[in-house]
Design an enzyme around this catalytic site. Structure first.
Site, short mmCIF file in Angstrom:
data_model
loop_
_atom_site.label_atom_id
_atom_site.label_comp_id
_atom_site.label_asym_id
_atom_site.label_seq_id
_atom_site.Cartn_x
_atom_site.Cartn_y
_atom_site.Cartn_z
N ASP A 43 0.83 -1.19 -0.08
CA ASP A 43 -0.08 -0.08 -0.02
C ASP A 43 0.94 1.38 -0.35
O ASP A 43 0.40 2.36 -0.17
CB ASP A 43 -0.91 0.10 1.19
N LYS A 111 -1.46 -9.35 2.78
CA LYS A 111 -0.79 -8.80 3.99
C LYS A 111 -1.86 -8.10 4.72
O LYS A 111 -2.24 -7.32 4.13
CB LYS A 111 0.56 -8.18 3.56
N GLU A 113 -2.14 -5.60 8.45
CA GLU A 113 -1.40 -4.73 9.43
C GLU A 113 -2.29 -5.11 10.82
O GLU A 113 -3.33 -5.10 11.03
CB GLU A 113 -1.28 -3.52 9.16
N GLU A 180 8.27 -4.38 11.33
CA GLU A 180 8.91 -3.12 10.67
C GLU A 180 9.29 -2.37 11.77
O GLU A 180 8.50 -2.31 12.94
CB GLU A 180 7.65 -2.49 9.93
#
Ligand code: KIV
Length: 262
Positions: A43, A111, A113, A180
């Protein structure tokens, strides 16, 4: 790597996994001819392709469009894409509509989050035959909650929370997990505690693999210089030099030459 099976195999062999983001057909054709293991149509497209200042502006249409282009250019790579902002935070039905669109446009996995409130949705997606990659630490869709793009998982409680979320994501059926902007010691601990591979960005070298944004690693994104980034090319300078040479040649009437004319 064409299929998901390669991820687990590489982790078992302790062979680092390489991922890069990609958003367009021409770049995908180049990535397809490299040793990169898999592609993420992130994204981050909202930022690097569309100029928004966060990933919040990515939407389903945008990601479908980029996934379709990358799929055509990179038929030999395993392709993961992001569930856009809030796409898995509404109903299960609306989550599955998004998953269906993204997979039909050419992705092989999605994916998403964070963890909170996602367990049932992740489990349902996985049981529907769609591999899911988790994403913990700095999850950019929550930038307003974090108050910036800052290191996560610092301190006892935050470390413990991240570890617990990682274990829950694995239990929900995720095939891998992006970490991350977390301290490398924590990333190492999480990686050693999970059987699924971890993919780091700003998480040190002890994850099972690494991911970087295409434009960042090729130096196309001049203003962006975070500590974790290594630039493998000064792409912006090289492209500017080439464009200036073309412009100079046209202005000096050196292009096109006789050989370049009919
Ligand atoms: O969208 C993206 O580029 C990502 C990576 C930074 C992991 O999520």
């Amino acid at each position: 790597m064409k299929t998901i099976t390669g991820f687990q195999r590489l982790k078992e062999r302790q062979e680092p996994i390489t991922l890069v983001t990609c958003y367009d057909f021409t770049s995908a054709r180049i990535v397809n001819e490299t040793s990169i293991d898999a592609i993420l149509v992130g994204d981050s497209a909202a930022m690097v392709m569309h100029g928004y200042d966060s990933t919040i502006n990515a939407n389903i249409d945008m990601l479908e469009y980029h996934v379709a282009a990358v799929r055509k250019g990179a038929p030999d790579k395993f392709l993961i894409t992001d569930m856009p902002f809030l796409a898995h935070r509404k109903s299960l039905e609306s989550t599955m509509i998004v998953v269906e669109k993204l997979i039909k446009s050419g992705a092989q996995a999605v994916k998403l989050e964070g963890f909170d409130a996602s367990y049932d949705h992740i489990s349902h997606i996985v049981h529907s035959g769609v591999p899911v990659m988790g994403h913990l630490g700095l999850t950019p869709q929550s930038v307003h909650e974090f108050g910036g793009y800052t290191l996560q998982g610092k301190g006892g409680d935050a470390e413990e929370q991240l570890m617990q979320d990682a274990i829950k994501l694995q239990a929900a059926g995720c095939f891998s997990l992006v970490l991350e902007l977390v301290p490398r010691a924590l990333a190492k601990q999480v990686t050693e505690s999970l059987s699924i591979p971890t993919i780091g960005i700003g998480a040190g070298k002890h994850t099972s693999g690494q991911v970087l944004v295409f434009q960042d690693l090729l130096g196309l994104n001049n203003g962006f210089k975070p500590k974790f980034l290594r630039k493998y090319l000064d792409g912006a300078t090289l492209i500017k030099e080439a464009l200036n040479s073309y412009s100079d040649d046209v202005k000096a009437m050196r292009f096109p030459s006789e050989e370049e004319s009919f």
